[in-house]
Design an enzyme around this catalytic site. Structure first.
Site, PDB file in Angstrom:
ATOM      1  N   HIS A   1       0.810  -1.226   0.000  1.00 44.64           N
ATOM      2  CA  HIS A   1       0.000   0.000   0.000  1.00 44.64           C
ATOM      3  C   HIS A   1       0.848   1.285   0.000  1.00 44.64           C
ATOM      4  O   HIS A   1       0.736   2.145   0.855  1.00 44.64           O
ATOM      5  CB  HIS A   1      -1.120   0.013   1.044  1.00 44.64           C
ATOM      6  CG  HIS A   1      -0.773  -0.276   2.476  1.00 44.64           C
ATOM      7  ND1 HIS A   1       0.262   0.311   3.138  1.00 44.64           N
ATOM      8  CD2 HIS A   1      -1.383  -1.067   3.381  1.00 44.64           C
ATOM      9  CE1 HIS A   1       0.282  -0.110   4.383  1.00 44.64           C
ATOM     10  NE2 HIS A   1      -0.697  -0.953   4.566  1.00 44.64           N
TER      11      HIS A   1
ATOM     12  N   HIS B   1      -5.567  -9.272  13.800  1.00 46.74           N
ATOM     13  CA  HIS B   1      -5.665  -8.030  13.017  1.00 46.74           C
ATOM     14  C   HIS B   1      -6.515  -8.282  11.780  1.00 46.74           C
ATOM     15  O   HIS B   1      -6.335  -9.283  11.092  1.00 46.74           O
ATOM     16  CB  HIS B   1      -4.245  -7.604  12.640  1.00 46.74           C
ATOM     17  CG  HIS B   1      -4.117  -6.328  11.886  1.00 46.74           C
ATOM     18  ND1 HIS B   1      -5.067  -5.334  11.892  1.00 46.74           N
ATOM     19  CD2 HIS B   1      -3.101  -5.862  11.087  1.00 46.74           C
ATOM     20  CE1 HIS B   1      -4.646  -4.325  11.128  1.00 46.74           C
ATOM     21  NE2 HIS B   1      -3.471  -4.633  10.632  1.00 46.74           N
TER      22      HIS B   1
ATOM     23  N   GLU C   1      -6.621  -6.489   8.935  1.00 48.77           N
ATOM     24  CA  GLU C   1      -6.106  -6.145   7.603  1.00 48.77           C
ATOM     25  C   GLU C   1      -5.889  -7.422   6.791  1.00 48.77           C
ATOM     26  O   GLU C   1      -5.464  -8.459   7.314  1.00 48.77           O
ATOM     27  CB  GLU C   1      -4.817  -5.313   7.694  1.00 48.77           C
ATOM     28  CG  GLU C   1      -4.511  -4.659   6.358  1.00 48.77           C
ATOM     29  CD  GLU C   1      -3.470  -3.541   6.412  1.00 48.77           C
ATOM     30  OE1 GLU C   1      -2.821  -3.353   7.460  1.00 48.77           O
ATOM     31  OE2 GLU C   1      -3.305  -2.856   5.376  1.00 48.77           O
TER      32      GLU C   1
ATOM     33  N   ASP D   1      -3.886  -8.736   4.725  1.00 51.35           N
ATOM     34  CA  ASP D   1      -2.682  -9.560   4.626  1.00 51.35           C
ATOM     35  C   ASP D   1      -2.647 -10.606   5.746  1.00 51.35           C
ATOM     36  O   ASP D   1      -1.884 -11.568   5.671  1.00 51.35           O
ATOM     37  CB  ASP D   1      -1.400  -8.709   4.633  1.00 51.35           C
ATOM     38  CG  ASP D   1      -1.352  -7.680   5.737  1.00 51.35           C
ATOM     39  OD1 ASP D   1      -2.410  -7.186   6.158  1.00 51.35           O
ATOM     40  OD2 ASP D   1      -0.239  -7.352   6.187  1.00 51.35           O
TER      41      ASP D   1
ATOM     42  N   HIS E   1      -1.502  -2.091  14.163  1.00 53.05           N
ATOM     43  CA  HIS E   1      -1.467  -1.012  13.210  1.00 53.05           C
ATOM     44  C   HIS E   1      -2.837  -0.378  12.939  1.00 53.05           C
ATOM     45  O   HIS E   1      -2.929   0.719  12.411  1.00 53.05           O
ATOM     46  CB  HIS E   1      -0.840  -1.610  11.937  1.00 53.05           C
ATOM     47  CG  HIS E   1      -1.025  -0.976  10.643  1.00 53.05           C
ATOM     48  ND1 HIS E   1      -1.479  -1.610   9.521  1.00 53.05           N
ATOM     49  CD2 HIS E   1      -0.772   0.304  10.273  1.00 53.05           C
ATOM     50  CE1 HIS E   1      -1.492  -0.782   8.500  1.00 53.05           C
ATOM     51  NE2 HIS E   1      -1.070   0.369   8.921  1.00 53.05           N
TER      52      HIS E   1
ATOM     53  N   ASP F   1       1.546  -7.032  13.388  1.00 46.46           N
ATOM     54  CA  ASP F   1       2.325  -6.050  12.611  1.00 46.46           C
ATOM     55  C   ASP F   1       3.495  -5.460  13.409  1.00 46.46           C
ATOM     56  O   ASP F   1       4.533  -5.107  12.820  1.00 46.46           O
ATOM     57  CB  ASP F   1       1.421  -4.889  12.175  1.00 46.46           C
ATOM     58  CG  ASP F   1       0.640  -5.197  10.904  1.00 46.46           C
ATOM     59  OD1 ASP F   1       1.039  -6.101  10.152  1.00 46.46           O
ATOM     60  OD2 ASP F   1      -0.380  -4.523  10.673  1.00 46.46           O
TER      61      ASP F   1
ATOM     62  N   TYR G   1      10.383  -0.183   8.417  1.00 44.68           N
ATOM     63  CA  TYR G   1       9.000  -0.650   8.616  1.00 44.68           C
ATOM     64  C   TYR G   1       8.286   0.252   9.619  1.00 44.68           C
ATOM     65  O   TYR G   1       7.159   0.710   9.380  1.00 44.68           O
ATOM     66  CB  TYR G   1       9.066  -2.096   9.129  1.00 44.68           C
ATOM     67  CG  TYR G   1       7.748  -2.753   9.408  1.00 44.68           C
ATOM     68  CD1 TYR G   1       7.155  -3.600   8.481  1.00 44.68           C
ATOM     69  CD2 TYR G   1       7.092  -2.558  10.623  1.00 44.68           C
ATOM     70  CE1 TYR G   1       5.944  -4.227   8.749  1.00 44.68           C
ATOM     71  CE2 TYR G   1       5.892  -3.169  10.895  1.00 44.68           C
ATOM     72  CZ  TYR G   1       5.325  -4.002   9.955  1.00 44.68           C
ATOM     73  OH  TYR G   1       4.124  -4.614  10.240  1.00 44.68           O
TER      74      TYR G   1
ATOM     75  N   HIS H   1       5.320 -10.143   9.956  1.00 45.73           N
ATOM     76  CA  HIS H   1       6.108  -9.880   8.754  1.00 45.73           C
ATOM     77  C   HIS H   1       7.592 -10.016   9.106  1.00 45.73           C
ATOM     78  O   HIS H   1       8.035  -9.492  10.135  1.00 45.73           O
ATOM     79  CB  HIS H   1       5.881  -8.451   8.238  1.00 45.73           C
ATOM     80  CG  HIS H   1       4.471  -8.172   7.818  1.00 45.73           C
ATOM     81  ND1 HIS H   1       3.894  -8.752   6.715  1.00 45.73           N
ATOM     82  CD2 HIS H   1       3.526  -7.369   8.355  1.00 45.73           C
ATOM     83  CE1 HIS H   1       2.647  -8.316   6.584  1.00 45.73           C
ATOM     84  NE2 HIS H   1       2.395  -7.479   7.579  1.00 45.73           N
TER      85      HIS H   1
END
Ligand code: FEO
Length: 401
Positions: free
Chosen positions: A28, A82, A84, A86, A152, A171, A197, A230
């Site tokens: 993104h 989370h 999101e 991903d 996040h 995250d 990051y 990640h």
């Protein structure tokens, strides 16, 4: 075809079952030249829990990873740290396999999942809502949940495996690195990748980061390993990344000046190089960052620890160069704190770029330390001397003089 990687056991019965996205180059808007991973974790006890999933198009790979350890239909709980996509993208595929499994999430997590997947079957999913301090017993192990609001998204939470002292931090504490290695002591430059990051994902949320660190301290939990969603897992000295988050969230800087610019016919670049001359003469570190030669994400990593920046733009049609305008829009969203800035640039007749840059920097929260420097067409020797002198003043400010 089989995955090119296998599950990795972090502790007895606790497995990394994530996937590696070698080819991701844009997350993104965050440029990711090293790719990334989507880390999911499987905890096999009397009850079996999967912590987080992966992007939707990797659902098959996630299931193959789990199949190397257990039959996925045996999963009792899916912990959704989370919303999101991903991390939740494979949930619909997975829940078709395990329709009776319970999904554990924060209240915002449950609501967010239902908003994202309302047409796929969220109404049939069995949720349990948790908050900081809630626990789930799996048999020999107990999971404790810690809300991590804005690390996040508002829904974010972390899962702590009490007996193994492993923090599954989603995250937070991540890095965008695709690697055949899973642990921080196996790769180079991990702190640099973690800084990039943080700068591009978490910089706007410094106060929430500090609040989260306080919560973890108050809970009094020991942490032997931090396993984010990640990049690599912090097996060696996990306290180092918590300490770094504290420094970054407190906007701690090192003495350096960044000159971030674009140029049309090299006039603005000449000004930038004269400023470098003035800064270098003081011994303070300076970096020249052309906006069309450097990834913006890498520039933002430098901004994270820079006390002073100079932003240069030629005037194009009475305004900023498009690359400068785009970068400042990105920078503004990341809300860096406690930093100083100046603008500079060149123009042919009407001008406008320097004022526009100053305005954007002010809106982004920078303190404008002196009026911008602008030259008509090409800088002459007097102009270049002014640039060198301005460089010297910026260097002094970077050193806190
Ligand atoms: Fe890795 Fe906020 O998702």
């Amino acid at each position: 075809m089989d995955n090119e990687y296998s599950p990795v056991e972090l502790a007895k019965g606790v497995y990394w079952v994530g996937v590696v996205d070698w080819n991701l180059r844009d997350f993104h808007g965050y440029v990711t030249p090293k790719g990334t991973t989507y880390n999911a974790y499987l905890i096999v006890d009397e009850k079996i829990a999967l912590v987080d999933t992966v992007k939707s198009h990797f659902a098959g790979e996630l299931i193959k990873q789990i199949q190397k350890i257990i039959d996925p239909t045996r999963i009792d709980y899916v912990i959704s740290n989370h919303v999101e996509m991903d991390h939740s993208g494979s949930l619909p595929v997975l829940m078709r396999l395990i329709p009776n499994a319970k999904i554990i999430a924060t209240k915002r997590g449950r609501d967010g999942l239902c908003q994202h997947y309302s047409s796929i079957g969220c109404k049939d999913w069995n949720f349990e809502v948790v908050e900081t301090g809630s626990e789930l017993n799996l048999g020999a192990r107990t999971l404790m949940f810690i809300e991590a609001t804005m690390l996040h998204w508002p829904d974010s939470m972390h899962t702590y495996i009490k007996e193994d002292k492993i923090l599954l931090s989603n995250d937070a504490f991540g890095q965008h690195i695709a690697s055949s290695h899973r642990f921080n002591d196996e790769v180079d430059d991990v702190m640099d990748d973690a800084a990039e990051y943080y700068a591009n994902i978490l910089m706007p949320f410094g106060s929430q980061v500090l609040k989260y660190v306080d919560t973890v301290k108050q809970l009094g939990i020991g942490i032997d390993m931090i396993a984010p969603c990640h990049g690599v897992i912090w097996r060696k000295d996990p306290a180092q990344i918590i300490a770094a988050y504290g420094r970054w969230a407190n906007a701690e800087t090192v003495p350096k000046v960044l000159i971030i610019y674009d140029t049309m016919w090299k006039s603005t670049e000449r000004m930038a190089k004269a400023m470098i001359d003035g800064i270098s003469a003081t011994g303070v570190e300076v970096k020249l960052l052309n906006l069309r030669k450097n990834d913006w994400s890498a520039i933002i990593k430098e901004v994270l620890t820079a006390p002073v920046i100079a932003v240069g733009s030629p005037t194009l049609n009475n305004g900023m160069y498009p690359s400068v305008a785009g970068f400042l829009t990105y920078l503004k969203g990341l809300r860096p704190k406690g930093k100083k800035a100046v603008a500079f640039g060149s123009f042919g007749w009407g001008g406008g770029a320097v004022k526009a840059v100053e305005k954007e920097l002010e809106t982004a929260g920078f303190e404008i330390i002196e009026p911008g420097l602008q030259v008509k067409f090409r800088p002459d020797e007097d102009d270049l001397r002014s640039c060198r002198e301005m460089g010297g003043r910026l260097a002094d400010m970077a050193e806190g003089k």
